[in-house]
Design a protein around this motif. Structure first.
Motif, PDB file in Angstrom:
ATOM      1  N   MET A   1       0.820  -1.203   0.000  1.00 54.07           N
ATOM      2  CA  MET A   1       0.000   0.000   0.000  1.00 54.07           C
ATOM      3  C   MET A   1       0.854   1.253   0.000  1.00 54.07           C
ATOM      4  O   MET A   1       0.369   2.342   0.051  1.00 54.07           O
ATOM      5  CB  MET A   1      -0.910  -0.071   1.231  1.00 54.07           C
ATOM      6  CG  MET A   1      -1.710   1.134   1.501  1.00 54.07           C
ATOM      7  SD  MET A   1      -3.363   0.908   0.870  1.00 54.07           S
ATOM      8  CE  MET A   1      -4.030   2.462   1.286  1.00 54.07           C
ATOM      9  N   THR A   2       2.159   1.123   0.000  1.00 51.89           N
ATOM     10  CA  THR A   2       3.044   2.281   0.024  1.00 51.89           C
ATOM     11  C   THR A   2       3.427   2.726  -1.374  1.00 51.89           C
ATOM     12  O   THR A   2       4.551   3.100  -1.634  1.00 51.89           O
ATOM     13  CB  THR A   2       4.313   1.963   0.850  1.00 51.89           C
ATOM     14  OG1 THR A   2       4.928   0.826   0.255  1.00 51.89           O
ATOM     15  CG2 THR A   2       4.004   1.736   2.293  1.00 51.89           C
TER      16      THR A   2
ATOM     17  N   ARG B   1      -8.473   0.318   4.582  1.00 56.86           N
ATOM     18  CA  ARG B   1      -8.500   1.752   4.927  1.00 56.86           C
ATOM     19  C   ARG B   1      -9.245   2.570   3.877  1.00 56.86           C
ATOM     20  O   ARG B   1     -10.010   3.455   4.205  1.00 56.86           O
ATOM     21  CB  ARG B   1      -7.072   2.300   5.046  1.00 56.86           C
ATOM     22  CG  ARG B   1      -6.349   2.000   6.335  1.00 56.86           C
ATOM     23  CD  ARG B   1      -6.068   0.582   6.442  1.00 56.86           C
ATOM     24  NE  ARG B   1      -4.907   0.236   7.219  1.00 56.86           N
ATOM     25  CZ  ARG B   1      -4.846  -0.901   7.874  1.00 56.86           C
ATOM     26  NH1 ARG B   1      -5.879  -1.718   7.904  1.00 56.86           N
ATOM     27  NH2 ARG B   1      -3.761  -1.237   8.508  1.00 56.86           N
TER      28      ARG B   1
ATOM     29  N   LEU C   1      -4.094   5.464  10.131  1.00 57.28           N
ATOM     30  CA  LEU C   1      -3.492   4.272   9.546  1.00 57.28           C
ATOM     31  C   LEU C   1      -3.126   4.509   8.086  1.00 57.28           C
ATOM     32  O   LEU C   1      -2.038   4.146   7.628  1.00 57.28           O
ATOM     33  CB  LEU C   1      -4.452   3.091   9.658  1.00 57.28           C
ATOM     34  CG  LEU C   1      -4.793   2.633  11.071  1.00 57.28           C
ATOM     35  CD1 LEU C   1      -5.914   1.614  11.042  1.00 57.28           C
ATOM     36  CD2 LEU C   1      -3.569   2.069  11.760  1.00 57.28           C
ATOM     37  N   PHE C   2      -4.053   5.107   7.349  1.00 53.39           N
ATOM     38  CA  PHE C   2      -3.813   5.376   5.934  1.00 53.39           C
ATOM     39  C   PHE C   2      -2.625   6.317   5.754  1.00 53.39           C
ATOM     40  O   PHE C   2      -1.751   6.082   4.905  1.00 53.39           O
ATOM     41  CB  PHE C   2      -5.074   5.970   5.303  1.00 53.39           C
ATOM     42  CG  PHE C   2      -4.947   6.229   3.833  1.00 53.39           C
ATOM     43  CD1 PHE C   2      -5.053   5.190   2.925  1.00 53.39           C
ATOM     44  CD2 PHE C   2      -4.729   7.510   3.352  1.00 53.39           C
ATOM     45  CE1 PHE C   2      -4.942   5.419   1.560  1.00 53.39           C
ATOM     46  CE2 PHE C   2      -4.620   7.751   1.996  1.00 53.39           C
ATOM     47  CZ  PHE C   2      -4.726   6.703   1.098  1.00 53.39           C
TER      48      PHE C   2
ATOM     49  N   SER D   1      -0.126   6.797   7.773  1.00 50.62           N
ATOM     50  CA  SER D   1       1.111   6.104   8.130  1.00 50.62           C
ATOM     51  C   SER D   1       1.565   5.155   7.031  1.00 50.62           C
ATOM     52  O   SER D   1       2.762   4.952   6.831  1.00 50.62           O
ATOM     53  CB  SER D   1       0.919   5.324   9.429  1.00 50.62           C
ATOM     54  OG  SER D   1       0.730   6.213  10.493  1.00 50.62           O
ATOM     55  N   GLU D   2       0.623   4.569   6.312  1.00 51.65           N
ATOM     56  CA  GLU D   2       0.982   3.656   5.229  1.00 51.65           C
ATOM     57  C   GLU D   2       1.502   4.394   4.004  1.00 51.65           C
ATOM     58  O   GLU D   2       2.377   3.905   3.300  1.00 51.65           O
ATOM     59  CB  GLU D   2      -0.236   2.825   4.815  1.00 51.65           C
ATOM     60  CG  GLU D   2      -0.632   1.803   5.838  1.00 51.65           C
ATOM     61  CD  GLU D   2      -1.911   1.076   5.457  1.00 51.65           C
ATOM     62  OE1 GLU D   2      -2.630   1.576   4.570  1.00 51.65           O
ATOM     63  OE2 GLU D   2      -2.181   0.033   6.052  1.00 51.65           O
ATOM     64  N   VAL D   3       0.976   5.570   3.723  1.00 48.24           N
ATOM     65  CA  VAL D   3       1.314   6.274   2.492  1.00 48.24           C
ATOM     66  C   VAL D   3       2.548   7.154   2.659  1.00 48.24           C
ATOM     67  O   VAL D   3       3.310   7.335   1.716  1.00 48.24           O
ATOM     68  CB  VAL D   3       0.122   7.129   2.003  1.00 48.24           C
ATOM     69  CG1 VAL D   3       0.384   7.686   0.623  1.00 48.24           C
ATOM     70  CG2 VAL D   3      -1.144   6.325   1.963  1.00 48.24           C
TER      71      VAL D   3
ATOM     72  N   THR E   1       8.538   6.627   5.902  1.00 47.63           N
ATOM     73  CA  THR E   1       8.720   6.237   7.294  1.00 47.63           C
ATOM     74  C   THR E   1       9.180   7.398   8.161  1.00 47.63           C
ATOM     75  O   THR E   1       8.661   7.605   9.265  1.00 47.63           O
ATOM     76  CB  THR E   1       9.737   5.084   7.386  1.00 47.63           C
ATOM     77  OG1 THR E   1       9.312   4.049   6.513  1.00 47.63           O
ATOM     78  CG2 THR E   1       9.836   4.549   8.785  1.00 47.63           C
TER      79      THR E   1
ATOM     80  N   ARG F   1       6.150   9.833   9.105  1.00 45.50           N
ATOM     81  CA  ARG F   1       4.860   9.323   9.567  1.00 45.50           C
ATOM     82  C   ARG F   1       4.320  10.078  10.784  1.00 45.50           C
ATOM     83  O   ARG F   1       3.158  10.442  10.823  1.00 45.50           O
ATOM     84  CB  ARG F   1       4.958   7.834   9.876  1.00 45.50           C
ATOM     85  CG  ARG F   1       5.016   7.026   8.622  1.00 45.50           C
ATOM     86  CD  ARG F   1       5.101   5.557   8.880  1.00 45.50           C
ATOM     87  NE  ARG F   1       5.176   4.862   7.609  1.00 45.50           N
ATOM     88  CZ  ARG F   1       5.500   3.606   7.474  1.00 45.50           C
ATOM     89  NH1 ARG F   1       5.777   2.880   8.536  1.00 45.50           N
ATOM     90  NH2 ARG F   1       5.538   3.062   6.285  1.00 45.50           N
TER      91      ARG F   1
END
Length: 199
Positions: A1-2, A115, A162-163, A165-167, A170, A173
């Motif tokens: 998802m990244t 998400r 959550l979304f 943090s995934e996109v 790092t 975030r």
């Protein structure tokens, strides 16, 4: 998802870069904080306006006018003027629905359906709730609209962090999630206050 984060195998996690896709995704998802701030500002302002009170809370409007007519040192406090269980239900129903949705429904839904589904559902519920509240012909419709808005807030509060943090890369975030709450929420409230002053 990244998919919005550019990473080369040689550089590793520390050198991730923020791509245009990730930047747009983060901005759109984080702007939900602005919607929440705007909703909070509108609710606070409308609950004291005469046309709104006349339509949905006439008893509160009568107390408000009586307090203004008395205008003495012994006049009732604003707390007594706006003391109405139904008015309290109107202002707090979205927050109660948001808390219950976040606790009991949104987590499981986000885990099972993802998400993006939760974010789309949140947006659809916001639209339905706002439409119902804006077109309310009676107090029941108004509170039902607020409850739908609350459910939307619950899904957004669960899925957006959550979304993001995934996109986000790092190293960004934490900053991205803090910006969502710290920057976009006041933008929504400020927009409300500015619109009230101009109107």
């Amino acid at each position: 998802m990244t998919s919005g984060v550019g990473v080369s195998e040689a550089s590793g996690v520390a050198n991730q870069r923020l791509t245009a896709h990730a930047l747009v995704s983060v901005a759109v998802a984080a702007s939900g904080g602005a919607l929440f701030g705007y909703d909070l500002g509108v609710t606070g302002g409308v609950s004291t306006s005469d046309p709104f009170l006349e339509e949905f809370f006439p008893a509160v409007l009568e107390r408000k006018r009586a307090a203004a007519a008395a205008a003495t040192a012994a006049a009732p406090s604003p707390y007594c003027t706006y003391d109405s269980h139904l008015l309290t239900l109107f202002t707090s129903s979205a927050f109660l629905a948001a808390a219950l949705t976040t606790l009991f429904v949104a987590g499981a839904t986000t885990r099972r359906a993802g998400r993006r589904f939760s974010l789309r559902l949140s947006g659809a519920l916001f639209c339905l709730g706002i439409g119902l509240a804006a077109g309310a012909a009676n107090l029941g419709m108004l509170i039902a609209g607020r409850l739908l808005i609350g459910v939307a807030i619950g899904f957004a509060n669960q899925a957006v962090p959550l979304f993001l943090s995934e996109v986000a890369p790092t190293r960004l975030r934490g900053a991205v999630n803090v910006s969502r709450a710290g920057k976009f929420f006041p933008i929504g409230e400020t927009t409300t206050r500015t619109a009230e002053k101009k109107g």
